[in-house]
Design an enzyme around this catalytic site. Structure first.
Site, short mmCIF file in Angstrom:
data_model
loop_
_atom_site.label_atom_id
_atom_site.label_comp_id
_atom_site.label_asym_id
_atom_site.label_seq_id
_atom_site.Cartn_x
_atom_site.Cartn_y
_atom_site.Cartn_z
N ARG A 358 19.56 38.98 40.56
CA ARG A 358 20.69 37.74 40.32
C ARG A 358 20.83 36.76 41.25
O ARG A 358 20.76 35.30 40.29
CB ARG A 358 22.01 38.53 40.20
CG ARG A 358 23.33 37.40 39.61
CD ARG A 358 23.83 38.80 39.69
NE ARG A 358 24.17 39.31 38.63
CZ ARG A 358 25.04 39.14 37.42
NH1 ARG A 358 25.36 37.37 36.80
NH2 ARG A 358 24.81 39.83 36.33
N GLU A 761 33.41 37.28 38.65
CA GLU A 761 32.77 36.75 39.35
C GLU A 761 32.94 35.43 39.02
O GLU A 761 32.69 34.95 40.94
CB GLU A 761 31.38 37.66 39.60
CG GLU A 761 31.48 39.47 39.38
CD GLU A 761 30.70 39.87 39.74
OE1 GLU A 761 29.58 40.19 40.00
OE2 GLU A 761 29.43 39.36 38.45
#
Length: 809
Positions: A358, A761
């Site tokens: 990620r 997030e």
């Protein structure tokens, strides 16, 4: 003469600016009021379903569950060295301690001595090789928690170990080619170049920037620590109450540790007092150990860590170290970029591989990079095994490109916002990510334009320049930074969810889904979705504890996907019930089923109106099924792990923030004076909850980049910052006196739940603006003539070092 920074700040009014978009628990906007009148139960501000329980202290957490008769308590004995070999443990002396019932070592675990999430490389109890200082070596079970803790505290005296030299930093691990998983490489060229060609393009660019960056990790610091309560059941069953974000994974790992089938283990979680990723995988060690003890002793066993042990045993956000080499033109447009990222993974793999994936996929942030070569290394160190944390590598990837662009702007003597704009993704062209996913929903241009105007960015930048020109000690800084964050799990098969919806004959509704509630409002939003689908008031819907015996094979509540996945699954279940009820109404009262309408607790059928509960009663008499299961799998996802290419994200969430700070150049003290945030949550399901999430993420991210410093002793490997006395998280006093948070208006381009977007997030990246505002103020201390070598976290000490460097030239 300049006032001290504290005096200047105390003189400022401390009052939050009123929110201009749907905030609070009333219907604050005309749009919300119209939606409510029309029967909508989504898109309106609804109080958190457990808010009253939270503030009255009646919300039940794992430690609040009444203990059964005979409950024992477990504590862990920790390794006193960071690396080496376990030689012996004085088990006899441990067993002789007051109240001790049993001492467990690795040899006493009946099944697999492993709780590794992906790679099976993480022992529950040390089996010979000591990996880090704080690694659990034995477990003590006693009649009381205090007795267990006192016995476990003897570990330093009773464990004999042969110490070795630990590897503690990512740089050291990288130098030794010591990694927990194989290195990752992502190379993409818009003109078909190989990596050597990309490097040549960088070298041939009009300007070149090379450098290094250190970004520290971050402790989750959830209010409720790690805890599991294991209760043995008949026929070898085990019921585990666990504070976890991933009940299904706990079920599987506990079953493996016990040597039983998964159906013998039930894991339940009503709510957590915070998780932030720290309870995604790492709750397993404690669930497994409590369950092993409960199975062996056939008595309930509770294992609750205190804060120090929680710090010493568990992992946190990965520290990252970067080397970068970038070529760019006179406008600051990046022509080629090469970056190496090395994380401090810790002693085992845990989730380090997907975190690095990620990070690599978020290096681009909001920018088109025509030629890019990225290399990711997960350094194996003799420290706690780092794990998931809100953002899951995304913040570590994106901050590197932001640091690079900020440096480019300073080298060109341009406004960093202008350089950022010059590199933004396009909408029709220049819109392919390094991993080859098209950016089809780009709103960053209009979002940043709106924020720039609303925050008076240009006027304030001029005012700050004027202030700094006459202020030799106090320097102000300003920064505007954008966010583009991909939403979905890196691993395709995790993007699925299930739910159960039950309608009872009195018209009340029960919903159970696979997500876990950790204070973020997931149950509130799912209940809103169900209420909306069935056309009833929110109060009719109740969400129950997450339970592996109800919805099986669930994914972790992580990656900001909780509402996206579980909301869609619950909607599917509720829609099936609604369609059955509509058919029943048409059969009884006439008309067509497709014309039946559900709203405001009423059902309109063939020109007449009946109450929802009346129709439910009729459906029961007609033997209509009043419960249903629902399922959802995110469409259109793909990922080639070897090539690092595909469509790993269903959509992107966007945002931007402007921060203004003042820095005392004599002490390094700083204060955030004002923050303006505009964040994209699509068509918000619950504006009040979403704004709260943005606020919380902003302050948490600010803490990561400024005050939350992790320090390991360079020789022993002891984590020195293992308590609130030595580890500084932000408090209410760190919030800016002016905090303007707004939601960007616009629906999700993708078919998400009611066209909303994830909010957990992405906003954690918004306080990049705080870090770069501090860097701007530091640069002002040197007359904007040198690149400030500011590292993260930007503690007062780090700020002073950077000020000294820019003033020295």
């Amino acid at each position: 003469m300049n006032q001290p920074i504290s005096s200047q700040l105390l003189a400022r009014p401390v009052a939050f600016a009123p929110y201009q978009d749907n905030h609070g628990l009333r219907l604050d906007s005309a749009a919300e009021a119209r939606a409510h009148a029309a029967g909508a139960r989504v898109g309106i501000s609804q109080a958190h379903e457990s808010a009253q329980l939270h503030v009255t202290g009646s919300a039940t957490y794992t430690d609040d569950i009444p203990e059964l008769a005979g409950t024992l308590h477990c504590a862990l004995g920790l390794a006193p060295v960071a690396a080496g070999r376990l030689l012996s443990i004085d088990l006899a002396l441990l067993a002789a301690q007051p109240g001790v019932v049993r001492v467990f070592t690795a040899a006493d675990i009946p099944g697999s001595n492993d709780w590794g999430s992906i790679v099976h490389d993480d022992p529950i109890l040390c089996d010979g090789d000591i990996r880090y200082l704080g690694q659990p070596v034995f477990a003590v079970v006693a009649e009381s928690r205090e007795q267990a803790r006192r016995a476990a505290a003897l570990a330093k005296k009773l464990i004999q170990a042969e110490a070795a030299t630990p590897v503690l930093t990512p740089q050291d691990a990288h130098a030794k080619s010591q990694y927990v998983v194989p290195p990752m490489h992502l190379v993409r060229s818009s003109s078909g170049l190989d990596e050597a060609g990309i490097q040549a393009r960088i070298q041939a660019a009009p300007h070149r920037l090379q450098g290094q960056l250190d970004v520290g990790g971050q402790e989750q610091f959830y209010l409720e620590g790690q805890i599991s309560y294991a209760i043995p059941k008949e026929a070898g069953g085990m019921h585990v109450h666990c504070s976890t974000q991933h009940p299904s994974e706990m079920q599987h790992l506990v079953a493996h540790a016990l040597g039983v089938a998964a159906h013998a283990v039930l894991v339940e979680c009503r709510r957590m007092g915070g998780g932030f990723g720290g309870k995604e995988s790492q709750s397993a060690l404690f669930a497994c150990m409590a369950s092993v003890a409960a199975q062996q002793l056939q008595r309930p066993v509770k294992l609750r860590l205190d804060r120090d042990d929680d710090f010493m045993i568990t992992g946190r956000r990965h520290c990252f170290w970067y080397e970068y080499d970038v070529g760019y033109d006179d406008a600051g447009r990046i022509l080629g970029a090469a970056v190496t990222m090395v994380s401090r993974a810790g002693h085992s793999a845990d989730l380090s591989a997907p975190v690095m994936t990620r990070a690599l996929c978020h290096f681009d942030n909001a920018y088109w990079l025509p030629e890019v070569a990225m290399h990711g290394f997960c350094g194996k160190t003799n420290t706690q095994s780092n794990t998931a944390f809100r953002g899951f590598g995304g913040p570590q990837g994106a901050i590197a490109i932001e640091y690079i662009l900020d440096s480019i702007a300073r080298q060109l003597q341009q406004d960093p916002l202008a350089v950022r704009r010059a590199n933004f993704y396009g909408t029709a062209t220049h819109n392919i990510t390094p991993y080859l996913q098209p950016v089809r929903d780009n709103v960053i241009h209009e979002l940043v334009d709106q924020l720039e105007e609303r925050s008076s960015y240009q006027a304030r930048r001029a005012a700050i320049a004027a202030f700094n020109a006459t202020s030799p000690v106090l320097k102000r800084g300003l920064a505007l930074t954008p966010v583009k964050f991909g939403i979905s799990f890196n691993v395709k098969h995790f993007n699925q969810a299930g739910a159960l919806v039950h309608v009872y004959t009195d018209g009340s509704i029960l919903v159970n889904h696979g997500g876990t509630e950790m204070g973020q409002g997931l149950n509130t939003k799912v209940a809103q979705v169900v209420a909306h689908e069935l056309g009833v008031d929110f109060a009719r819907v109740r969400a129950t504890a997450t339970d592996t015996s109800k919805v099986a094979n669930t994914s972790a509540t992580a990656a900001s996907t909780g509402t996206d996945l579980n909301g869609k699954a619950a909607q599917d279940a509720a829609r099936q019930i609604r369609e059955r009820l509509a058919a029943c109404a048409a059969a009884r009262h006439g008309g067509a089923a497709e014309d039946v309408r559900f709203a405001n607790g009423q059902v309109t059928v063939a020109g007449k109106t009946i109450s929802f509960e009346t129709l439910v009663g009729e459906a029961y008499l007609d033997r209509v099924q009043l419960w249903s299961d629902g399922f959802y799998a995110t469409p259109g996802l793909s990922w080639d792990r070897e090539k690092m290419q595909g469509n790993p994200f269903y959509y992107f969430a966007y945002g931007a923030a402007v921060s203004e700070v003042v820095v005392d150049t004599l002490t390094g003290e700083w204060k955030l004076l004002r923050a303006d945030v505009l964040h994209d949550v699509g068509r918000s399901l619950n504006p009040a909850v979403d704004i709260g999430q943005v606020e919380g993420a902003f302050i948490q991210g600010m803490g990561w980049l400024t005050t939350e410093e992790l320090v390991w002793h360079p020789q022993t490997g002891l984590l020195m910052t293992h308590a609130p006395s030595t580890y500084k998280i932000p408090t209410a006093n760190d919030c800016p006196p002016e905090f303007h948070v707004q939601l960007f208006e616009g629906a999700n381009a993708m078919d998400s739940i009611h066209r909303s977007k994830a909010v957990g997030e992405p906003p954690l990246l918004l306080p990049f603006s705080v870090f770069f505002a501090i860097r701007d103020a530091v640069a002002a201390a040197g007359g904007h003539q040198a690149l400030p070598p500011l590292q993260a976290p930007a503690t007062s000490e780090a700020i002073l070092r950077a000020i000294g460097a820019v003033q020295a030239g």
